[in-house]
Design an enzyme around this catalytic site. Structure first.
Site, PDB file in Angstrom:
ATOM      1  N   GLU A 157       7.522  11.757   0.312  1.00  0.00           N
ATOM      2  CA  GLU A 157       6.285  11.150   0.818  1.00  0.00           C
ATOM      3  C   GLU A 157       5.065  11.526  -0.010  1.00  0.00           C
ATOM      4  OE1 GLU A 157       6.139  11.926   5.049  1.00  0.00           O
ATOM      5  OE2 GLU A 157       8.097  10.989   5.369  1.00  0.00           O
ATOM      6  N   GLU A 263      16.956   7.049   5.443  1.00  0.00           N
ATOM      7  CA  GLU A 263      16.615   7.478   6.805  1.00  0.00           C
ATOM      8  C   GLU A 263      16.562   6.282   7.750  1.00  0.00           C
ATOM      9  OE1 GLU A 263      13.113   9.979   6.951  1.00  0.00           O
ATOM     10  OE2 GLU A 263      13.556  10.914   5.020  1.00  0.00           O
TER      11      GLU A 263
END
Length: 329
Positions: A157, A263
């Site tokens: 991220e 994910e």
């Protein structure tokens, strides 16, 4: 008068009693991991941890249906190095040992991330200090599990939605070089592990964040930064699955040896959305596999949206069956 009633009841129930083991065998035979491997991919995996593996039917379902595990929380910085130089590997060790005993691949998650970061790290203001802390953390984790983990999410991220780099303690104190340094450190610690940069909202080819990570990865790789893959988290809202069909080829165009769906969960768990994501991976040669972010809905980080492939009773949902049918074609 009682006996015939019992007999009749037994006769009525007998087909259902007999069906149960057959149904279980059918589900086990329809492992999405086995099916996706038959289509040329490396795994179909799932996120889990010790607290899941020791409750409900999580372990049995993972043993039967999935081929790879990602630790949901046990390898994050707050779990592994809560205070400087004091490492706690209890949860991570449990996961790795379970995976090895059960023949599952492992994805390490995650080494450098702004979230779930202890305050002792986020409060560092000296560049050399933070660089050494980051390198030591990466080296310690990767050395402990060297040869046991197929791939690592090295940097997680790192991008804002507009495509700029996220303002984190690592960027603010070390500068943009923190990303090359992290990957170079990781490569030295375990040369055989696949090294990923991982992010969310990479689900539309026209989205600035998607385009930015492709461009930056091209630049980093051209400069010799050892990035082996881009991980697309793929936390989707309902209806977003179709966008992945175009977004994943764009991510692959960065030229990394691999891309992966890392994910996956979908609000509402629409079979169409899930099948679109599976087909996106099937259509991209460098896509090695898909990981869903949990087994059953109640354990999801977004449980209220019922986004996973199994319900609260650990029964496969329509999306699971749709994936099976898609992979069997």
């Amino acid at each position: 008068m009682v006996r015939p009633t019992i007999l009749l009841t037994s006769l009525l129930l007998a087909p259902f009693a007999a069906a149960s083991p057959i149904l279980e065998e059918r589900q086990a035979a329809q492992s999405v991991d086995q099916l996706i491997k038959a289509r040329g991919k490396v795994y179909f995996g799932v996120a889990t941890d010790q607290n899941r593996l020791t409750t409900g039917k999580n372990a049995a379902i993972i043993q039967a249906d999935f081929g790879q595990v990602t630790p949901e929380n046990s390898m994050k910085w707050d779990a592994t190095e809560p205070s400087q130089g004091n490492f706690n590997f209890a949860g991570a060790d449990y996961l790795v040992n379970w995976a090895q005993q059960n023949g599952k691949l492992i994805r390490g998650h995650t080494l450098v991330w702004h979230s779930q970061l202890p305050s002792w790290v986020s409060s560092i203001t000296d560049k050399n200090t933070l660089t050494n802390v980051m390198k030591n953390h990466i080296t310690t984790l990767m050395t402990r599990y060297k040869g046991k983990i197929r791939a690592w999410d090295v940097v997680n991220e790192a991008f804002n939605e507009d495509g700029s780099l996220r303002q984190t303690v690592f960027l603010n104190v070390i500068g943009e070089d923190y990303i090359p340094i992290a990957f170079q450190t990781a490569r030295a610690a375990d040369p055989n592990a696949k090294l990923y940069i991982n992010d969310y909202n990479l689900d539309s080819a026209s989205y600035p964040k998607t385009q930015a990570i492709v461009n930056r990865v091209k630049q980093w790789r051209a400069a010799g930064v050892p990035i082996d893959g881009i991980g697309s988290q793929t936390h989707l809202s309902a209806g977003q699955g179709a966008g992945v069909l175009q977004a994943l080829p764009l991510l692959a165009s960065a030229g990394t040896p691999e891309v992966a769906i890392t994910e996956l969960d979908v609000a509402g768990a629409s079979p169409t959305d899930y099948v679109n994501v599976v087909n996106a991976c099937l259509n991209v040669q460098s896509c090695v596999g898909i990981t869903v972010w949990g087994v059953a809905d109640p354990d999801s980080w977004r449980a209220s949206t019922t986004p996973l492939l199994f319900d609260g009773n650990f029964n496969p949902k329509p999306a699971y069956n749709a994936i099976v049918q898609d992979l069997q074609q």
